[in-house]
Design a protein around this motif. Structure first.
Motif, mmCIF file in Angstrom:
data_model
loop_
_atom_site.group_PDB
_atom_site.id
_atom_site.type_symbol
_atom_site.label_atom_id
_atom_site.label_comp_id
_atom_site.label_asym_id
_atom_site.label_seq_id
_atom_site.Cartn_x
_atom_site.Cartn_y
_atom_site.Cartn_z
ATOM 1 N N VAL A 116 0.844 -1.192 0.000
ATOM 2 C CA VAL A 116 0.000 0.000 0.000
ATOM 3 C C VAL A 116 0.878 1.241 0.000
ATOM 4 O O VAL A 116 2.024 1.206 0.436
ATOM 5 C CB VAL A 116 -0.917 0.015 1.239
ATOM 6 N N GLU A 117 0.331 2.315 -0.496
ATOM 7 C CA GLU A 117 1.125 3.542 -0.617
ATOM 8 C C GLU A 117 1.279 4.222 0.739
ATOM 9 O O GLU A 117 0.503 5.080 1.130
ATOM 10 C CB GLU A 117 0.468 4.489 -1.627
ATOM 11 N N LEU A 118 2.300 3.804 1.443
ATOM 12 C CA LEU A 118 2.641 4.409 2.728
ATOM 13 C C LEU A 118 4.052 4.962 2.646
ATOM 14 O O LEU A 118 4.907 4.365 1.985
ATOM 15 C CB LEU A 118 2.553 3.371 3.848
ATOM 16 N N PRO A 119 4.316 6.085 3.296
ATOM 17 C CA PRO A 119 5.667 6.664 3.239
ATOM 18 C C PRO A 119 6.713 5.689 3.772
ATOM 19 O O PRO A 119 6.546 5.096 4.837
ATOM 20 C CB PRO A 119 5.542 7.888 4.162
ATOM 21 N N GLY A 120 7.775 5.506 3.012
ATOM 22 C CA GLY A 120 8.878 4.665 3.458
ATOM 23 C C GLY A 120 8.691 3.185 3.222
ATOM 24 O O GLY A 120 9.563 2.386 3.542
ATOM 25 N N ILE A 121 7.550 2.765 2.652
ATOM 26 C CA ILE A 121 7.295 1.348 2.379
ATOM 27 C C ILE A 121 7.442 1.118 0.879
ATOM 28 O O ILE A 121 6.709 1.689 0.076
ATOM 29 C CB ILE A 121 5.893 0.922 2.842
ATOM 30 N N HIS A 122 8.402 0.272 0.514
ATOM 31 C CA HIS A 122 8.679 -0.012 -0.903
ATOM 32 C C HIS A 122 8.636 -1.522 -1.139
ATOM 33 O O HIS A 122 8.719 -2.320 -0.204
ATOM 34 C CB HIS A 122 10.050 0.534 -1.299
ATOM 35 N N GLU A 123 8.539 -1.897 -2.392
ATOM 36 C CA GLU A 123 8.465 -3.323 -2.730
ATOM 37 C C GLU A 123 9.746 -4.049 -2.326
ATOM 38 O O GLU A 123 9.716 -5.216 -1.960
ATOM 39 C CB GLU A 123 8.211 -3.491 -4.234
ATOM 40 N N PHE A 124 10.868 -3.347 -2.374
ATOM 41 C CA PHE A 124 12.130 -3.928 -1.915
ATOM 42 C C PHE A 124 12.988 -2.829 -1.302
ATOM 43 O O PHE A 124 13.108 -1.726 -1.854
ATOM 44 C CB PHE A 124 12.890 -4.569 -3.081
ATOM 45 N N THR A 125 13.565 -3.119 -0.127
ATOM 46 C CA THR A 125 14.483 -2.180 0.503
ATOM 47 C C THR A 125 15.696 -2.934 1.031
ATOM 48 O O THR A 125 15.610 -4.124 1.366
ATOM 49 C CB THR A 125 13.831 -1.430 1.686
ATOM 50 N N ALA A 126 16.813 -2.238 1.102
ATOM 51 C CA ALA A 126 18.038 -2.798 1.673
ATOM 52 C C ALA A 126 18.767 -1.670 2.375
ATOM 53 O O ALA A 126 18.796 -0.534 1.888
ATOM 54 C CB ALA A 126 18.916 -3.409 0.586
ATOM 55 N N MET A 127 19.348 -1.984 3.523
ATOM 56 C CA MET A 127 20.061 -0.945 4.271
ATOM 57 C C MET A 127 21.185 -1.556 5.091
ATOM 58 O O MET A 127 21.124 -2.722 5.489
ATOM 59 C CB MET A 127 19.107 -0.189 5.197
ATOM 60 N N GLY A 128 22.218 -0.758 5.322
ATOM 61 C CA GLY A 128 23.304 -1.152 6.203
ATOM 62 C C GLY A 128 23.227 -0.325 7.465
ATOM 63 O O GLY A 128 22.870 0.860 7.418
ATOM 64 N N GLN A 129 23.549 -0.936 8.614
ATOM 65 C CA GLN A 129 23.504 -0.240 9.888
ATOM 66 C C GLN A 129 24.805 -0.470 10.654
ATOM 67 O O GLN A 129 25.265 -1.607 10.771
ATOM 68 C CB GLN A 129 22.326 -0.721 10.747
ATOM 69 N N LEU A 130 25.378 0.591 11.150
ATOM 70 C CA LEU A 130 26.571 0.529 11.993
ATOM 71 C C LEU A 130 26.173 0.963 13.386
ATOM 72 O O LEU A 130 25.745 2.104 13.590
ATOM 73 C CB LEU A 130 27.663 1.454 11.430
ATOM 74 N N ASP A 131 26.260 0.043 14.341
ATOM 75 C CA ASP A 131 25.819 0.316 15.715
ATOM 76 C C ASP A 131 24.400 0.863 15.749
ATOM 77 O O ASP A 131 24.075 1.771 16.511
ATOM 78 C CB ASP A 131 26.769 1.302 16.402
ATOM 79 N N GLY A 132 23.541 0.312 14.898
ATOM 80 C CA GLY A 132 22.140 0.708 14.889
ATOM 81 C C GLY A 132 21.830 1.948 14.072
ATOM 82 O O GLY A 132 20.657 2.285 13.899
ATOM 83 N N ARG A 133 22.858 2.634 13.556
ATOM 84 C CA ARG A 133 22.630 3.825 12.735
ATOM 85 C C ARG A 133 22.732 3.463 11.255
ATOM 86 O O ARG A 133 23.685 2.807 10.839
ATOM 87 C CB ARG A 133 23.643 4.919 13.063
ATOM 88 N N MET A 134 21.759 3.905 10.471
ATOM 89 C CA MET A 134 21.761 3.600 9.048
ATOM 90 C C MET A 134 22.945 4.282 8.359
ATOM 91 O O MET A 134 23.161 5.484 8.521
ATOM 92 C CB MET A 134 20.453 4.058 8.403
ATOM 93 N N ILE A 135 23.705 3.500 7.582
ATOM 94 C CA ILE A 135 24.859 4.074 6.890
ATOM 95 C C ILE A 135 24.680 4.068 5.372
ATOM 96 O O ILE A 135 25.329 4.835 4.666
ATOM 97 C CB ILE A 135 26.156 3.336 7.262
ATOM 98 N N ASP A 136 23.815 3.177 4.846
ATOM 99 C CA ASP A 136 23.509 3.205 3.418
ATOM 100 C C ASP A 136 22.095 2.694 3.202
ATOM 101 O O ASP A 136 21.500 2.068 4.084
ATOM 102 C CB ASP A 136 24.517 2.386 2.598
ATOM 103 N N TYR A 137 21.550 2.969 2.000
ATOM 104 C CA TYR A 137 20.140 2.632 1.759
ATOM 105 C C TYR A 137 19.890 2.421 0.264
ATOM 106 O O TYR A 137 20.519 3.051 -0.587
ATOM 107 C CB TYR A 137 19.245 3.758 2.285
#
Length: 430
Positions: A35-56
Motif C-alpha cells: 500500500v502507498e505508505l511513506p517509506g514502504i517499498h516493494e524492496f528495501t536494503a540498508m546497512g547499519q553501523l551500531d544501529g545507525r543507518m549508513i547506506d540505503y
C-alpha cells in the motif's frame, strides 16, 4: 500490517553498547507492491553501523546511497556503483524466491507476503584498539516468522519450521556456501566493521545524552492515573531507566510496563518509555531515574504530582454546590429587580384620602462572601519534542557491494549465489 511491524522489529534485534560494535545488513521484499505508505517499498536494503543507518537502497530509486556524511566523503564512486549493481541483483533474487516460497506453501497472491534477510557481525573492542569477533548472524524471515538461520559454530543451517527443511538440506549440501558464510561473518564482516569504525570515529564516539520527562496521563479507571518516565534522544542505545516510589525500585510485579529501547525515526537516536498505574490521590514521592553511561549522564527527576482532569471523573462537590447556590442567588436578584421595575413590588399605594402616600420597600441583597473555585484543566498528555542531535561530519571507508566477491564489498555474499530454496531457481534457491 503485522508483517511490516515485524520488519521494524527485525532491524532492532542487535544490542549495542559502548564496548561492543556491530555491522548489520537488512533486506526486505514484498510479494507485490505494498500500500502507498511513506517509506514502504516493494524492496528495501540498508546497512547499519551500531544501529545507525549508513547506506540505503529501495526499488523505487534503485540506487545505493550513503546515509552518513563520512560514508559519502570516504568511499569512492566505484563503491556506490558496484553496490547499486549488487542491490539490484538481490532485488531480483528476492522476487524469484518469494514466488518459490508461496508455491511451496500453497499460497495465492491475494495476500501480501514478506521475505527478509538479515546478516551481520558484532565485535568487542580490545585495549589495543582492535575489534575481536564476538558473534555473527545470518537469518531469513518469512511473513514475520523465523524461516532459516546459520549456526556459525557448527556450520549448519537451522530450520525452525517444516517449510524450511528442504532449503536446509539443499544448503547444507553446499560446503563452499557454509565455509564462505562463516568466513564472511568472522573475518570480512569484522574487517569492514573495523574500517567503518575508523572512518566514522568522531561521530560514533560523540554520545548524545537523553532528555528525561516524567508526567502522568489518564488511566481507564477515573480513580487512577498512569505515571510515565520517558528518556529520548540518546545514543548509543545502552541505557538504564527505573521508576522509584519513596526510594523503592518498582518492577513488573508492581505493574511496570516498558517499551524497551526503540529508534527515534531516522536521526540515529533512541528512546525508552516506562509506565506504571497509580492511584490519583497518591501522596508518595515518585522518581524517574535514568543512567546513560556513554554520555556520562545520571538524572533523577521527581514527579510534580500534576494530574490531568479525567473526562469521566467527578467534579469537586464543593465547587458544584457553590456554583448552584451562586446561580440561584443571581436568578432571585434578577427576578426581584424586574418586579421592582414593573412596580409590582415596592411601588406607591394610594391612601384612603386620596393622597399618595407610599412606602418604598427596598430590597437590599447582601452578597455572600466567598471565593470562586476554578477548575484548572490540565492537559492530559505532555507534548515531547524529540530533539535531534546536530549533524556532524566525519571520515568514511572504501569498497564496493559486489555479491560473492568480498574484497571490495561490505555486504554479505550475494543472494544470487546463495538463494533460499532450491526448487528450480538455482542450485542455491530456497
Amino acid at each position: 500490517m503485522n508483517n511490516i511491524v515485524s520488519f521494524l522489529l527485525l532491524g532492532t534485534v542487535v544490542a549495542v553498547n559502548c564496548e561492543l560494535h556491530s555491522l548489520t545488513y537488512i533486506y526486505t521484499a514484498f510479494s507485490k507492491p505494498p500500500v502507498e505508505l511513506p517509506g514502504i517499498h516493494e524492496f528495501t536494503a540498508m546497512g547499519q553501523l551500531d544501529g545507525r543507518m549508513i547506506d540505503y537502497y529501495d526499488s523505487d530509486h534503485k540506487k545505493k546511497v550513503p546515509k552518513q556524511s563520512w560514508m559519502e566523503e570516504r568511499l569512492p564512486a566505484e563503491y556506490w556503483v558496484k553496490g547499486t549493481q549488487s542491490r539490484q541483483s538481490k532485488e531480483q533474487w528476492f522476487h524469484v524466491n518469494i514466488d518459490i516460497l508461496m508455491k511451496r506453501m500453497r499460497q495465492n497472491d491475494t495476500d501480501t507476503h514478506i521475505l527478509q534477510w538479515m546478516h551481520g557481525c558484532e565485535g568487542d573492542m580490545q585495549q589495543d584498539g582492535k575489534l575481536q569477533f564476538k558473534q555473527g548472524w545470518d537469518m531469513y524471515n518469512y511473513d514475520g516468522n523465523d524461516f532459516l538461520s546459520f549456526d556459525n559454530a557448527h556450520e549448519v543451517w537451522v530450520a525452525p519450521i517444516d517449510a524450511a527443511k528442504e532449503t536446509k538440506r539443499k544448503w547444507d549440501d553446499v560446503q563452499v556456501l557454509k565455509e564462505y558464510t562463516r568466513g564472511y561473518l568472522q573475518n570480512e564482516c569484522i574487517e569492514w566493521l573495523s574500517k567503518f569504525m575508523t572512518y566514522g570515529d568522531k561521530q560514533l564516539n560523540n554520545a548524545s545524552p537523553p532528555d528525561v520527562f516524567v508526567y502522568a496521563k489518564n488511566a481507564k479507571v477515573s480513580a487512577n492515573a498512569v505515571l510515565i518516565c520517558l528518556a529520548t534522544g540518546f545514543y548509543p542505545k545502552d541505557i538504564t531507566l527505573q521508576i522509584r516510589k519513596d526510594g523503592r525500585l518498582l518492577d513488573r510485579s508492581d505493574g511496570v510496563i516498558s517499551s524497551g529501547v526503540r529508534p527515534n525515526g531516522n536521526d540515529g537516536t533512541y528512546q525508552r518509555r516506562d509506565e506504571v498505574e497509580i492511584v490519583r490521590e497518591e501522596v508518595a514521592q515518585y522518581t524517574c531515574e535514568v543512567n546513560h553511561k556513554a554520555s556520562k549522564v545520571h538524572v533523577q527527576k521527581v514527579w510534580d504530582h500534576k494530574l490531568p482532569v479525567h473526562p469521566n471523573g467527578d467534579f469537586p462537590i464543593g465547587a458544584v454546590v457553590g456554583a448552584v447556590v451562586a446561580i440561584v442567588i443571581i436568578a432571585v436578584v434578577v427576578v426581584i429587580g424586574v418586579l421592582f421595575k414593573l412596580r409590582i413590588i415596592g411601588g406607591s399605594v394610594g391612601s384612603p384620602d386620596g393622597s399618595k402616600k407610599g412606602s418604598k420597600e427596598s430590597l437590599s441583597s447582601k452578597n455572600t462572601d466567598g471565593s470562586d473555585q476554578q477548575l484548572n484543566t490540565v492537559a492530559g498528555e505532555v507534548r515531547v519534542e524529540l530533539l535531534k542531535p546536530e549533524e556532524k561530519k566525519e571520515g568514511s571507508p572504501s569498497g564496493s557491494d559486489s555479491g560473492l566477491s568480498s574484497a571490495n564489498n561490505s555486504d554479505p555474499p550475494s543472494p544470487e549465489s546463495a538463494s533460499l530454496m532450491g526448487d528450480n531457481a538455482s542450485s542455491q534457491s530456497v
